[in-house]
Design an enzyme around this catalytic site. Sequence first.
Site, PDB file in Angstrom:
ATOM      1  N   HIS A 140       0.876  -1.265   0.014  1.00  0.00           N
ATOM      2  CA  HIS A 140       0.062  -0.046  -0.061  1.00  0.00           C
ATOM      3  C   HIS A 140       0.667   1.325   0.013  1.00  0.00           C
ATOM      4  O   HIS A 140       0.850   2.042  -0.999  1.00  0.00           O
ATOM      5  CB  HIS A 140      -1.024   0.208   0.980  1.00  0.00           C
ATOM      6  CG  HIS A 140      -1.767  -1.291   1.291  1.00  0.00           C
ATOM      7  ND1 HIS A 140      -2.491  -1.671   0.147  1.00  0.00           N
ATOM      8  CD2 HIS A 140      -2.206  -1.906   2.225  1.00  0.00           C
ATOM      9  CE1 HIS A 140      -3.455  -2.615   0.408  1.00  0.00           C
ATOM     10  NE2 HIS A 140      -3.168  -3.070   1.492  1.00  0.00           N
ATOM     11  N   ASP A 196      -5.210  -8.198  -3.297  1.00  0.00           N
ATOM     12  CA  ASP A 196      -5.435  -8.053  -2.025  1.00  0.00           C
ATOM     13  C   ASP A 196      -6.822  -8.794  -1.605  1.00  0.00           C
ATOM     14  O   ASP A 196      -6.773  -9.924  -1.254  1.00  0.00           O
ATOM     15  CB  ASP A 196      -5.491  -6.470  -1.372  1.00  0.00           C
ATOM     16  CG  ASP A 196      -5.227  -6.273   0.052  1.00  0.00           C
ATOM     17  OD1 ASP A 196      -5.436  -7.106   0.778  1.00  0.00           O
ATOM     18  OD2 ASP A 196      -5.197  -5.203   0.132  1.00  0.00           O
TER      19      ASP A 196
HETATM   20 ZN   LIG Z   1      -3.519  -6.904   2.722  1.00  0.00          ZN
END
Ligand SMILES: [Zn+2]
Length: 450
Positions: free
Chosen positions: A271, A322
């Site tokens: 991220h 994800d």
């Molecule tokens: Zn994750």
Amino acid sequence: MYFRFRGMLVDHGWLEPAFVQTDILGKIISTGSTPEPDAAYESIDAWILPGALNAHSHAFQYAMAGKAEIFPAGQPDDFWTWREAMYRCAGSLDPDQLEAVATMVYTEMLRRGFTQVAEFHYVHHDGKGNFYQNIAETGIRMVRAAERAGIRITIIPVLYQQGGFGQPPYDLQRRFICSSTDDFIRLYEATSAYALNQVDVQIGWSAHSLRAVDPTALKNIYPQFSSSVPFHIHAAEQKKEVQDCLAWTQKRPVQWLLEELPSLKNVFIVHATHLDDQEVLQLAGSEATVVLCPGTEGNLGDGFFRMTEFSRSGGNWCIGTDSHISLDPMAEFRMIDYRQRLSTNRRDTFPGDPALYMFREAYLSGKRAMGEHQEGFFKVGTYFDAVAYDAQLPVLQNAGPAYRLAALMYTGAMPMGTLVRGRWVVKNGEHCHQAEIANQYRKAVSKLKW
Ligand SMILES: [Zn+2]
């Protein structure tokens, strides 16, 4: 095996036509534009790309994909409320269901062109938080799921200790927790022993995040792992996490990692959404790699990664899906570009050929995230992992070589087939075990109380 394709993407452009010969393991023996004399080959009217690499997966979350998208009026919803729902999902899956869900999502990844996945795995224990008889039970199930689906896997056991900076774990996190780092080392070693006994399964390790792992404990355990094993960690996904980290350590999460980890060589920061100016430059200039998950980051309302500045400063990055709310590598690339275009009101996020830049960067950095190393596309001696696009696709008819990859990426063309280790696992859009895997998945999720 011997194949002839309309063409394939290689380091210097498109090889047309493309002949590829593989050995019994599925490794490339030769590539070229002319066949061996008298050789028999399978001829496919398709353009071939290297298989895409999914560097961040929580397979179990596929069981809730699309089921957290209704928002009753008067009930605010954000990352943190979504997380509660995700915890309930994690708490409700037994090992058989975990395996069925993972097999399904890996199958769907293959259909969209991913050929490798890094599974960031933290649902370790039973519903009461006790170890399974084999401490690595659920990680082993992930590997089995990958083998059944036919995707190549890097299994990444995750250290998870606490509910937030200095906070005890929540009850809903009980399946994730290793109360001591010694327990985690046991779990890692058991997973590693299993993985290394399989054909072509890679291993990494992870700390979930600085909020879920005490930073001092991370500094202590870090040197116990070889720097050749990739280390993955979530960081700076949410503003609250950055504020809490500042309050606890006096450093922002990415700043902490950059300054406190002894080496950044094999470090993959997932991220890295909220960066200040200095972090963008330091991170781009470091050996660390960012793993972007644009579909999930958009779905969770995380924020914009500062890609324009990061990429122009030479930063390395790759992609993951994800939570699997979206599963398409090309869609992830488009989102990376479009969120910059939307925020800058310009189109030239990446000067030159953005499709080639994104595809190549995510491929080479993604290989390192998997614990492999590769210099370029379709190298002799590497597994023949590839995605095929029908050469008759309308969008390709007036797209010459310079525009072919962009046409595939920006129009969202669906692959016709996927090869892993030189064998078709998806052909004509259908996985070779599609019906059986889908059936097992239906049965597994129909029993879910969640
Ligand atoms: Zn994750």
